[in-house]
Design a protein around this motif. Structure first.
Motif, PDB file in Angstrom:
ATOM      1  N   GLU A 287       0.824  -1.217   0.000  1.00 26.67           N
ATOM      2  CA  GLU A 287       0.000   0.000   0.000  1.00 26.67           C
ATOM      3  C   GLU A 287       0.858   1.266   0.000  1.00 26.67           C
ATOM      4  OE1 GLU A 287      -3.266   0.006  -0.165  1.00 26.67           O
ATOM      5  OE2 GLU A 287      -3.475  -2.165  -0.014  1.00 26.67           O
ATOM      6  N   ALA A 288       2.160   1.089   0.019  1.00 27.08           N
ATOM      7  CA  ALA A 288       3.106   2.214   0.037  1.00 27.08           C
ATOM      8  C   ALA A 288       2.807   3.171   1.186  1.00 27.08           C
ATOM      9  CB  ALA A 288       3.108   2.945  -1.298  1.00 27.08           C
ATOM     10  N   THR A 289       2.623   2.596   2.365  1.00 21.89           N
ATOM     11  CA  THR A 289       2.331   3.419   3.530  1.00 21.89           C
ATOM     12  C   THR A 289       2.964   2.790   4.773  1.00 21.89           C
ATOM     13  OG1 THR A 289       0.564   4.517   4.760  1.00 21.89           O
ATOM     14  CG2 THR A 289       0.081   2.286   4.018  1.00 21.89           C
ATOM     15  N   ALA A 290       2.678   3.405   5.912  1.00 22.90           N
ATOM     16  CA  ALA A 290       3.140   2.837   7.178  1.00 22.90           C
ATOM     17  C   ALA A 290       1.946   2.215   7.890  1.00 22.90           C
ATOM     18  CB  ALA A 290       3.761   3.929   8.035  1.00 22.90           C
ATOM     19  N   THR A 425       8.583  10.258  11.055  1.00 29.83           N
ATOM     20  CA  THR A 425       8.642  10.156   9.590  1.00 29.83           C
ATOM     21  C   THR A 425       7.605   9.133   9.098  1.00 29.83           C
ATOM     22  OG1 THR A 425      11.026  10.514   9.811  1.00 29.83           O
ATOM     23  CG2 THR A 425      10.237   9.892   7.639  1.00 29.83           C
ATOM     24  N   LEU A 426       7.520   8.014   9.818  1.00 30.26           N
ATOM     25  CA  LEU A 426       6.528   6.997   9.445  1.00 30.26           C
ATOM     26  C   LEU A 426       5.110   7.545   9.600  1.00 30.26           C
ATOM     27  CD1 LEU A 426       8.085   3.834  11.141  1.00 30.26           C
ATOM     28  CD2 LEU A 426       8.245   4.509   8.751  1.00 30.26           C
ATOM     29  N   LEU A 427       4.924   8.339  10.639  1.00 31.23           N
ATOM     30  CA  LEU A 427       3.605   8.937  10.869  1.00 31.23           C
ATOM     31  C   LEU A 427       3.248   9.891   9.724  1.00 31.23           C
ATOM     32  CD1 LEU A 427       1.419   8.981  13.113  1.00 31.23           C
ATOM     33  CD2 LEU A 427       2.555  11.016  14.010  1.00 31.23           C
ATOM     34  N   ALA A 428       4.264  10.645   9.281  1.00 37.48           N
ATOM     35  CA  ALA A 428       4.038  11.572   8.162  1.00 37.48           C
ATOM     36  C   ALA A 428       3.663  10.788   6.908  1.00 37.48           C
ATOM     37  CB  ALA A 428       5.290  12.415   7.928  1.00 37.48           C
ATOM     38  N   LEU A 429       4.334   9.655   6.719  1.00 39.16           N
ATOM     39  CA  LEU A 429       4.016   8.812   5.555  1.00 39.16           C
ATOM     40  C   LEU A 429       2.576   8.294   5.665  1.00 39.16           C
ATOM     41  CD1 LEU A 429       4.743   6.999   3.092  1.00 39.16           C
ATOM     42  CD2 LEU A 429       5.773   5.379   4.699  1.00 39.16           C
ATOM     43  N   TYR A 430       2.234   7.807   6.850  1.00 41.27           N
ATOM     44  CA  TYR A 430       0.910   7.199   7.073  1.00 41.27           C
ATOM     45  C   TYR A 430      -0.214   8.227   6.881  1.00 41.27           C
ATOM     46  CZ  TYR A 430      -2.756   4.887   9.844  1.00 41.27           C
ATOM     47  OH  TYR A 430      -3.919   4.332  10.282  1.00 41.27           O
ATOM     48  N   LEU A 431      -0.080   9.359   7.566  1.00 47.11           N
ATOM     49  CA  LEU A 431      -1.139  10.372   7.457  1.00 47.11           C
ATOM     50  C   LEU A 431      -1.118  11.027   6.078  1.00 47.11           C
ATOM     51  CD1 LEU A 431      -0.873  12.023  11.001  1.00 47.11           C
ATOM     52  CD2 LEU A 431      -2.550  10.344  10.227  1.00 47.11           C
ATOM     53  N   GLY A 432       0.080  11.132   5.515  1.00 49.38           N
ATOM     54  CA  GLY A 432       0.216  11.704   4.171  1.00 49.38           C
ATOM     55  C   GLY A 432      -0.516  10.839   3.150  1.00 49.38           C
ATOM     56  N   ARG A 433      -0.327   9.516   3.274  1.00 46.67           N
ATOM     57  CA  ARG A 433      -0.966   8.606   2.315  1.00 46.67           C
ATOM     58  C   ARG A 433      -2.490   8.603   2.451  1.00 46.67           C
ATOM     59  NH1 ARG A 433      -1.086   6.721  -1.435  1.00 46.67           N
ATOM     60  NH2 ARG A 433      -1.047   4.455  -1.313  1.00 46.67           N
ATOM     61  N   MET A 434      -2.996   9.065   3.613  1.00 52.29           N
ATOM     62  CA  MET A 434      -4.459   9.185   3.745  1.00 52.29           C
ATOM     63  C   MET A 434      -4.959  10.451   3.072  1.00 52.29           C
ATOM     64  SD  MET A 434      -5.264   8.430   7.628  1.00 52.29           S
ATOM     65  CE  MET A 434      -5.377   6.776   8.200  1.00 52.29           C
ATOM     66  N   ALA A 441       4.737   8.396  -4.547  1.00 51.35           N
ATOM     67  CA  ALA A 441       5.511   9.198  -3.572  1.00 51.35           C
ATOM     68  C   ALA A 441       5.741   8.368  -2.305  1.00 51.35           C
ATOM     69  CB  ALA A 441       4.768  10.493  -3.248  1.00 51.35           C
ATOM     70  N   GLY A 442       4.711   7.604  -1.902  1.00 48.59           N
ATOM     71  CA  GLY A 442       4.848   6.734  -0.733  1.00 48.59           C
ATOM     72  C   GLY A 442       5.942   5.691  -0.964  1.00 48.59           C
ATOM     73  N   GLN A 443       5.942   5.119  -2.151  1.00 51.68           N
ATOM     74  CA  GLN A 443       6.969   4.110  -2.469  1.00 51.68           C
ATOM     75  C   GLN A 443       8.370   4.706  -2.420  1.00 51.68           C
ATOM     76  OE1 GLN A 443       5.883   2.537  -6.293  1.00 51.68           O
ATOM     77  NE2 GLN A 443       5.507   0.508  -5.414  1.00 51.68           N
TER      78      GLN A 443
END
Ligand code: F6R
Length: 620
Positions: A287-290, A425-434, A441-443
């Motif tokens: 899912e290219a996320t955290a 950073t992982l949180l930014a990825l997770y919330l960003g992907r939402m 970009a997630g990948q």
């Protein structure tokens, strides 16, 4: 702060107490002491200095008995003298007390007790607690309570703590009750270890490891009444409680020093692993996320979040600043980073859909806990980014993310910082992907993240250069640390590391702000440490660096491998691998930690136990 231990059972207690105090020394190391009950007497051994000084005292003058309490102190009220060391005697020795916290109204209580004839031998707030319990004990007996009944002791403690304003974790023993230990908590952590025919008391679970896995964390306003075979739990408002028994994770060998001379150096070198651990199981490549197991908020709730507050102290606050940059860039959610000590008393406007993160290594920092509780009281989801499993903040938060960095023992925080940044950073990825962040970009983020442990490994190779250049700068008494964007919080953190372990004045600034004041400090004996990796504003930071050089200020640059231009400009360069801008703090923090460590060594400072500090700040 301060560490408390206690034991009631059948074993000889003094070594158990001493071992526990060694475990808890991170909480304070100004003085140490124990009290052991035997044959209607309570023997006290205490001394200013470290627990090793207490070891020596007890070797020369041992004590026997199987009920006792102990304490390692971080002074709040009263100098660090033998007499001010805990335990403290109440009355004529009928009661002995150890205390963690601050009794804010101790002056007025002291005045009243002095008027009643109690003689104060110390300048601590704790002695008030000891005398007050002794006073209420005497009063109850005068009023007809049975002097041989445990209930009389319980009542005396209850009446006393009802008068305290402030915070306390208390351990109390009584001359006439050689099998009774009472503990009480309000604001300062206490945990009870449950053994077979024995109970343990400690400020955290570490002294209990090896004795028991079963623990009960006391909550505020709870009191534990312990004898070798009984454990009663009383709450101030609701009376008798049934204890909620939990299992502690056994502490791993991570707390061994191994071949390292100091915990700080060991922990710096652990970072490739600890950062990997912070990521482990949290990257979803499909899912290219955290992914996080413990946020306890569903995607719909998270999607509605329109403001994030990060609250913390010290190094954790610096990690929060990096988090602000990350979260705003990748999620577009506005972020505030609040000093917990300010937030707890401020009343900033917060939207209904504000989410609050408390960032803390220890999970016990008093200000962070208070700020989190205040936000929780206002109805905001409060989450913790925390290292210590089972700590108060971890338990009280609605959900959270553990760092999995293992015990951090050096007082100067190092590996916790990089793990906090990784989790953010992982949180930014997770919330960003939402929200706005695309799959691609997630990948890309994930690809870069996966390389970080190796890049930290590589960054650690700079230690040889750090060792070479440090003697040139170790005598300087003022430093500036300068960086921009993601490296501004790193500059703050670098300055904090240097000042806390080598007692050198150091200030961190956004590099361009320097010309609005701090530039006046520049002279030949004031080094500027520039955090200047390649990136979007590299030329701008370079201009700031030139401004320093033009005023004859020496410059140490933290720069990317292969940057030859910087070698012409700076006096010394510490090279680190090049990474994307959003990941730079994970790399550029490394040489700054090593530089602070090496300079502190050269100045003969106690790196792992710097003066005036303690690892866990459980007082306001
Ligand atoms: C500095 C340091 C402190 C802590 C601060 C918060 O090296 O260790 O500034 O970061 O006391 O502690 P935690 O993270 O335990 O809440």
């Amino acid at each position: 702060m301060c560490g408390i231990v206690g034991y009631v059972g059948n074993r000889q207690v003094s070594q158990i107490l001493l071992d526990g105090l060694h475990q808890l020394e991170y909480r304070g190391y100004d003085s140490a002491g124990i009290a052991v009950a035997n044959d209607g007497e309570i023997a006290i051994r205490k001394t200013a200095g470290r627990v090793t000084d207490l070891d020596k005292l007890l070797e020369a003058n041992p004590v026997n008995g199987s009920l006792g309490i102990g304490h390692t102190r971080w002074a709040t009220h009263g100098e660090t003298t033998d007499v001010n060391s805990h335990p403290h005697i109440g009355g004529n020795g009928e009661v002995v007390v150890v205390h963690n916290g601050v009794i804010e109204n101790y002056q007025s209580l002291r005045t009243s007790l002095t008027e009643l004839g109690y003689v104060f031998r110390t300048t601590t707030d704790t002695e008030v607690a000891a005398h007050l319990v002794a006073h209420h004990l005497e009063e109850r007996i005068k009023l007809g309570d049975d002097a041989d009944d445990v209930e009389t002791c319980i009542r005396a403690v209850q009446l006393s703590i009802a008068k305290f304003k402030g915070t306390y974790g208390l351990g109390v023993i009584f001359q006439n009750f050689p099998n009774l230990l009472i503990a009480a908590r309000c604001g300062s952590p206490l945990v009870i270890g449950i053994g077979q025919g024995e109970f343990f008391l400690a400020s955290d679970a570490s002294p209990l490891v090896g004795y028991t896995e079963k623990v009960v964390y006391l909550q505020d306003h709870e009191m534990a009444i312990l004898t070798p075979h009984t454990f009663d739990l009383l709450h101030r408002d609701t009376g008798q409680q049934s204890p909620s028994i939990q299992t502690i994770d056994q502490v791993s060998s991570d707390s061994d020093l191994g071949d390292y001379p100091h915990y700080m150096l060991k922990e710096i070198f652990e970072q490739p692993t600890t950062v990997q651990n912070a990521m482990r199981g949290r990257l979803d490549l499909d899912e290219a996320t955290a992914v996080f197991g413990g946020l306890n908020l569903d995607p719909q709730q998270l999607r509605r979040v329109d403001r994030i507050v990060l609250t913390a102290c010290g190094t954790s606050w610096h990690a929060g600043l990096v988090g602000e940059y990350l979260l705003e860039e990748f999620t577009r959610i506005p972020v505030e980073v609040e000093y917990a000590s300010e937030l707890r008393y401020r009343n900033p406007p917060q939207t209904d859909t504000t989410m609050v993160f408390a960032i803390t290594q220890s999970g016990e920092t008093a200000d962070t806990l208070a700020a989190m509780r205040e936000c929780k009281r206002k109805g905001h989801p409060t989450l913790a980014i925390c290292n210590v499993v089972g700590s108060t903040i971890a338990r009280e938060a609605d959900g959270g993310i553990y760092l999995h960095a293992g015990p951090e023992i050096g007082v100067a925080s190092t590996k916790a910082f990089t793990s906090q940044v990784m989790v953010l950073t992982l949180l930014a990825l997770y919330l960003g992907r939402m929200r706005h962040l695309s799959y691609q970009a997630g990948q890309r983020m994930i690809d870069k993240l996966q390389q970080i442990p190796q890049q930290i490994e590589k960054a650690l190779e700079c230690y040889d250069v750090v060792k070479d250049i440090s003697p040139k700068y170790a005598h300087c008494n003022n430093y500036l640390y300068l960086g921009r964007l993601y490296n501004f919080p790193v500059a703050l953190e670098g300055a904090l590391k240097l000042k806390e372990i080598s007692y050198i004045h150091a200030e961190g600034y956004p590099a361009a702000e320097m010309k609005h004041g701090p530039i006046a400090l520049i002279e030949e004996e004031t080094p500027s440490v520039f955090v200047i990796p390649r990136g979007s504003i590299y030329p701008k930071v370079m201009s700031n660096l030139e401004e320093v050089k033009a005023r004859k200020g020496p410059v140490i640059a933290i720069a990317c491998e292969g940057d030859e231009k910087i070698a012409e400009m700076a006096d010394d360069v510490i090279y680190v691998p090049e990474v994307d801008e959003f990941l730079q703090p994970l790399i550029t923090a490394i040489p700054l930690q090593l530089l602070a460590y090496q300079i502190a060594l050269l100045r003969g400072c106690n790196v792992d136990r710097p003066r005036n500090l303690a690892k866990s700040v459980t007082v306001e």
